[in-house]
Design a protein around this motif. Structure first.
Motif, short mmCIF file in Angstrom:
data_model
loop_
_atom_site.label_atom_id
_atom_site.label_comp_id
_atom_site.label_asym_id
_atom_site.label_seq_id
_atom_site.Cartn_x
_atom_site.Cartn_y
_atom_site.Cartn_z
N GLU A 1 0.89 -1.23 0.03
CA GLU A 1 0.09 -0.06 -0.03
C GLU A 1 0.66 1.11 0.00
OE1 GLU A 1 -2.89 -2.35 2.96
OE2 GLU A 1 -0.91 -1.64 3.39
N CYS B 1 -2.89 0.34 -3.95
CA CYS B 1 -2.47 -0.85 -3.61
C CYS B 1 -1.92 -1.77 -4.49
CB CYS B 1 -3.33 -1.66 -2.75
SG CYS B 1 -3.19 -3.51 -2.10
N ARG C 1 -11.55 -4.01 13.09
CA ARG C 1 -11.44 -3.64 11.56
C ARG C 1 -12.77 -3.79 10.83
NH1 ARG C 1 -6.73 -6.77 8.62
NH2 ARG C 1 -5.81 -5.94 10.26
N TYR D 1 -6.06 -0.88 5.34
CA TYR D 1 -5.48 -2.14 4.74
C TYR D 1 -6.27 -2.47 3.64
CZ TYR D 1 -3.96 -2.91 9.73
OH TYR D 1 -3.40 -2.68 10.92
N ASN E 1 -7.21 -5.42 0.61
CA ASN E 1 -7.32 -6.69 0.73
C ASN E 1 -7.65 -7.20 -0.86
OD1 ASN E 1 -9.95 -8.73 1.02
ND2 ASN E 1 -8.36 -9.54 2.39
N TRP F 1 -3.69 -9.99 2.42
CA TRP F 1 -3.77 -8.56 3.25
C TRP F 1 -2.35 -7.71 2.91
CZ3 TRP F 1 -8.14 -6.60 5.69
CH2 TRP F 1 -9.15 -7.75 5.72
N GLN G 1 0.08 -4.45 4.50
CA GLN G 1 0.54 -4.12 5.79
C GLN G 1 -0.18 -3.19 6.52
OE1 GLN G 1 1.82 -3.10 2.95
NE2 GLN G 1 2.52 -0.95 3.02
N GLY G 2 -0.75 -2.31 5.72
CA GLY G 2 -1.43 -1.31 6.60
C GLY G 2 -0.98 0.00 6.36
#
Length: 124
Positions: free
Chosen positions: A6, A22, A45, A94, A96, A114, A116-117
């Protein structure tokens, strides 16, 4: 192996805008849903927006008319354009994706991947 990376998070004042991106890489045969989730401190979340491979989109009520999700299947990317940001949008966001890897083509098994944020902070 499939990885999601991301980018685009940061700090912005209320009313401002940010765009998250992303990018997926690795042993991907196909990608189904692409989505963005977020998690605020002390909260669970939550799903923010989804873009299906049939071109449909879904948004949680709190971001409708402010956020726009878009996907680029050829480049294996998904973006989240966030406008009119509010302090309550502050969270880790995040990425996905639900993918079929080249190893699971014959079984059509899906894998949930996913990122890593990335931190988004909305504050004056």
């Amino acid at each position: 192996q499939v990885q999601l990376v991301e980018s685009g998070g940061g700090s912005v004042q209320p009313g401002g805008s940010l765009t998250l991106s992303c990018a997926a890489s690795g042993s991907i045969f196909s990608i189904n849903d692409m989505a963005w989730y977020r998690q605020a401190p002390g909260k669970q979340r939550e799903l923010v927006a989804t873009a299906t491979n049939y071109g449909r989109t879904y948004y949680t009520n709190s971001v409708k008319d402010r956020f726009t999700i878009s996907r680029d299947g050829a480049r294996k990317m998904v973006h989240l354009q966030m406008n009119s940001l509010k302090p309550e949008d502050t969270a880790i966001y995040y990425c996905n994706m639900v993918v079929t890897t080249i190893y699971n083509v014959h079984t059509s098994e899906k894998t949930d991947v996913w990122g890593q944020g990335t931190q988004v902070t909305v504050s004056s």
